[in-house]
Scaffold this active site. Structure first.
Site, PDB file in Angstrom:
ATOM      1  N   GLU A  49       0.856  -1.188   0.000  1.00  0.00           N
ATOM      2  CA  GLU A  49       0.000   0.000   0.000  1.00  0.00           C
ATOM      3  C   GLU A  49       0.892   1.238   0.000  1.00  0.00           C
ATOM      4  OE1 GLU A  49      -2.700   2.562  -0.396  1.00  0.00           O
ATOM      5  OE2 GLU A  49      -3.399   0.486  -0.283  1.00  0.00           O
ATOM      6  N   ASP A  93      -7.635   1.780  -8.198  1.00  0.00           N
ATOM      7  CA  ASP A  93      -8.006   3.119  -8.648  1.00  0.00           C
ATOM      8  C   ASP A  93      -8.151   3.097 -10.170  1.00  0.00           C
ATOM      9  OD1 ASP A  93      -8.131   5.837  -9.340  1.00  0.00           O
ATOM     10  OD2 ASP A  93      -6.833   6.415  -7.664  1.00  0.00           O
TER      11      ASP A  93
END
Length: 217
Positions: free
Chosen positions: A68, A122
């Protein structure tokens, strides 16, 4: 919307025992990090970590690395790990990395990763940002540099446009589409053994179809 600024997040990540610091120093030696020769599977853009924590608990024979790049999101995952440790359900076969996925080849050796999970990435909807999408041919080339010969990428999303783009990129990159579905939860074969993410649970409860593909070289 992902939060990006939580006071103390960077310090918490830097001191966490769940996070491997300076991961590039572990390139080619991830078996030593875990202390075994089990396969290594990674999730790129793991969010709050529910999926990869559940996977690690379900498959102790596999080592997992959650990746992440946003401090505030990774912090949530660390908090969840602390909760699991207190509950006595901490997965010992899971570590986290705070890094940009563009540098994956600096962190993993060629053939060191058996599987890559991409979950609800995303979409980067503007065309000029296409190369930032985690299923773009640019990222597929990065995955090619670290995946084992029989390694695969598994991608799930509720964004049809991103999914169709991903199907095209797999072909353009010279990869093989090993399986795909436009409605995962209605596809018995593709849905077998499926572990849901938080986003997946949310979107599917709203009646949104979940798209999934599996690609290899």
């Amino acid at each position: 919307m992902r939060l990006r600024n939580i006071p103390g997040a960077k310090d918490a990540i830097a001191s966490s025992k769940y996070v491997v610091q300076e991961p590039e120093k572990q390139k080619g030696t991830w078996n030593k990090v875990f202390g075994n020769q089990n396969p290594v599977h990674i999730e790129v853009g793991m969010g709050k970590g529910r999926f990869i924590m559940d996977m690690a608990e379900k498959h102790p024979e596999i080592n997992y690395v959650g990746i992440e790049m946003y401090d505030s999101v990774l912090l949530r995952a660390l908090q969840k790990m602390e909760e699991r440790e207190l509950a006595g359900t901490l997965p010992e076969n899971l570590v986290f990395l705070r890094m940009d996925a563009r540098t994956l080849p600096l962190v993993f050796e060629k053939g060191e990763v058996g599987k890559i999970y991409l979950n609800f990435s995303d979409p980067w909807p503007k065309e000029r940002h296409a190369k930032r999408r985690l299923t773009s041919r640019q990222f597929l080339e990065r995955y090619n540099q670290i995946l084992a010969a029989d390694g695969v990428v598994e991608f799930k999303t509720d964004n049809k446009g991103l999914f169709e783009f991903s199907l095209e990129e797999v072909e353009e990159a010279g990869w093989k589409l090993l399986g795909h579905t436009f409605d995962l939860h209605q596809d018995n074969e593709m849905n077998e053994g499926n572990v849901m993410t938080e986003y997946e649970e949310k979107f599917s409860s709203m009646g949104n179809p979940i798209y999934k593909l599996i690609a290899g070289r």
